[in-house]
Design a protein around this motif. Structure first.
Motif, PDB file in Angstrom:
ATOM      1  N   ASP A  62      33.201 -37.013  55.620  1.00 35.81           N
ATOM      2  CA  ASP A  62      33.274 -35.909  54.974  1.00 35.81           C
ATOM      3  C   ASP A  62      33.302 -36.393  53.320  1.00 35.81           C
ATOM      4  N   ARG A  63      33.799 -35.364  52.572  1.00 37.08           N
ATOM      5  CA  ARG A  63      33.824 -35.558  51.183  1.00 37.08           C
ATOM      6  C   ARG A  63      34.605 -36.805  50.709  1.00 37.08           C
ATOM      7  N   ASP A  64      35.587 -37.145  51.570  1.00 33.26           N
ATOM      8  CA  ASP A  64      36.772 -38.082  51.264  1.00 33.26           C
ATOM      9  C   ASP A  64      36.660 -39.359  52.173  1.00 33.26           C
ATOM     10  N   LEU A  65      36.093 -39.378  53.124  1.00 28.68           N
ATOM     11  CA  LEU A  65      36.304 -40.355  54.074  1.00 28.68           C
ATOM     12  C   LEU A  65      34.931 -40.641  54.925  1.00 28.68           C
ATOM     13  N   ALA A  66      34.463 -41.815  55.045  1.00 27.37           N
ATOM     14  CA  ALA A  66      33.340 -42.178  56.242  1.00 27.37           C
ATOM     15  C   ALA A  66      34.244 -43.120  57.131  1.00 27.37           C
ATOM     16  N   ARG A  67      33.992 -42.826  58.297  1.00 33.57           N
ATOM     17  CA  ARG A  67      34.811 -43.782  59.356  1.00 33.57           C
ATOM     18  C   ARG A  67      33.584 -44.281  60.381  1.00 33.57           C
ATOM     19  N   PHE A  68      33.793 -45.570  60.479  1.00 33.47           N
ATOM     20  CA  PHE A  68      32.710 -46.348  61.310  1.00 33.47           C
ATOM     21  C   PHE A  68      33.355 -47.042  62.452  1.00 33.47           C
ATOM     22  N   ALA A  69      33.097 -47.075  63.804  1.00 28.27           N
ATOM     23  CA  ALA A  69      33.291 -47.961  64.708  1.00 28.27           C
ATOM     24  C   ALA A  69      32.535 -49.242  64.370  1.00 28.27           C
ATOM     25  N   PHE A  70      33.275 -50.552  64.424  1.00 27.04           N
ATOM     26  CA  PHE A  70      32.629 -51.614  63.626  1.00 27.04           C
ATOM     27  C   PHE A  70      32.624 -52.758  64.748  1.00 27.04           C
ATOM     28  N   THR A  71      31.373 -53.278  64.913  1.00 29.66           N
ATOM     29  CA  THR A  71      31.198 -54.551  65.677  1.00 29.66           C
ATOM     30  C   THR A  71      30.897 -55.720  64.955  1.00 29.66           C
ATOM     31  N   PRO A  72      31.564 -56.582  64.541  1.00 26.02           N
ATOM     32  CA  PRO A  72      30.968 -57.828  63.898  1.00 26.02           C
ATOM     33  C   PRO A  72      30.123 -58.653  64.747  1.00 26.02           C
ATOM     34  N   ARG A  73      29.152 -59.246  64.082  1.00 21.71           N
ATOM     35  CA  ARG A  73      27.872 -59.758  64.721  1.00 21.71           C
ATOM     36  C   ARG A  73      27.679 -61.392  64.193  1.00 21.71           C
ATOM     37  N   ARG A  74      27.673 -61.384  62.923  1.00 23.29           N
ATOM     38  CA  ARG A  74      27.431 -62.796  62.077  1.00 23.29           C
ATOM     39  C   ARG A  74      28.206 -62.963  61.113  1.00 23.29           C
TER      40      ARG A  74
END
Lengths: 242, 242
Positions: A62-74
């Motif tokens: 939304d306007r104040d926040l972006a939320r991701f599930a994060f999987t590091p790869r390299r």
């Protein structure tokens, strides 16, 4: 943006070990909205500043926040072991040069005063730490890199070249790019060859400066008879060297 | 301006054989005034478009005319035997790319439509012949070159690649720059090696386009894992090739 950079403090872990990235800074949120037209459920390349690159699935936006599930790869791409000594360019050119320098993998930059640098350039708002950082971030995001370059500002040529440069050149090959130098720019060096490269302002270093740089241990190199603008020369030199 | 370019019709000869250059175009007069702060009696580097470079002594200078005594001294620097095929960049990037292309010695440029070129770019006033010529002149003046590049606009990819490209590649090595290509960009080629180099738009050529270019005889090359902006890639590729 080929990569969305986030600061380490944006990374959170849930009790089950899942990593989340929460972005709140307006520039990134705007960019996600306007350029990526980000959509819940889509996957994006994310990179932790000075950390790993991976995949982020957008969970909330939304306007104040972006939320991701994060999987590091390299890991980030290999950096150059190059210290770039650049006469401070005019502000507009500085912005683009900072982006290019970050994109091309330089991790250490000294912006230096020389005789042909206009003193007023040192007053430019483009030299604010936050402005510099923004341009470097854009350059890293372009290259899909996460390793933030260090930038220092040196407003006095002589003490720097006499007192600091010789120590910086210990175990490091020094090059000064100067039209009319005897040797052509070396080619095809390994990315981890320790180098220091000095590039003058529009109009070049003055003879006195070239002599001091050579006295401190640099070799003069040239790119041929064509005179390049500084921002072009930075890219041309880095691309020819590696 | 490291060189002041003038068109052949500005060159006049007096009965005793002395050559004069008379400039009347507002851009050059303004530049002489504002940047060079031109003074009667001073000497400047002048170059005849598609002709020789020499020394000009300023004899007269007012709002409408600058008049120099001209002594030709040398030929233009060696051009590249390279045909650059460039997906039409966004207008602001086009301007800088034209300057860089001219500065680096490219003499033949085709601006090409591809799938990831926004159609609106073809409506830009930056594509006017006079605008293109101005950017090329700035690039030549920067490099101290006089040989004006030829530019053509190609708005349809498929007929160009199928009907014209194979003939253009006769006796000419074709390269297509594409991240992920198998071979690294060649290095240190002679300036007169006949080449054709294709560079895609932001976001790259699509697979179909790469396949057609390779089918027509191009080899895929890459610059490493960092993704460069188009204007940076143009300089990096040309600098690495030669």
């Amino acid at each position: 943006m080929n990569l969305i950079l986030f600061p380490p403090e944006s990374l959170r872990h849930s009790p089950d070990g899942t990593a989340y990235v929460e972005l709140r800074d307006p520039r990134r949120l705007r960019h996600l909205h306007e350029v990526h037209r980000a959509t819940i459920g889509e996957r994006y390349q994310l990179g932790e500043i000075d950390g790993e690159i991976g995949e982020g699935e957008l969970l909330a936006f939304d306007r104040d926040l972006a939320r991701f599930a994060f999987t590091p790869r390299r890991a980030a791409p290999q950096p150059l072991d190059l210290h770039l000594l650049l006469a401070l360019p005019r502000p507009r050119m500085l912005a683009r040069s900072l982006e290019n320098i970050a994109t091309l993998g330089v991790k250490r930059l000294t912006l230096l005063h020389t005789a042909r640098v206009e003193k007023s350039y040192w007053q430019s708002p483009e030299l604010g730490a936050e402005k510099i950082r923004q341009h470097l971030e854009l350059g890293l995001e372009q290259a899909r890199d996460t390793l933030m370059p260090a930038v220092e500002l040196v407003t006095r040529f002589k003490p720097f070249v006499e007192d600091q440069l010789p120590a910086l050149l210990e175990g490091r090959r020094g090059l000064v790019a100067h039209p009319g130098a005897a040797a052509p720019c070396p080619r095809g060096l390994p990315l981890d060859a320790p180098l220091l490269l000095a590039i003058g302002p529009e109009g070049g270093f003055i003879d006195y400066e070239v002599e001091r740089l050579i006295e401190a241990g640099c070799e003069g190199i040239h790119l041929g008879e064509r005179i390049l603008r500084v921002e072009t020369a930075v890219v041309a030199l880095l691309s020819r060297l590696y």
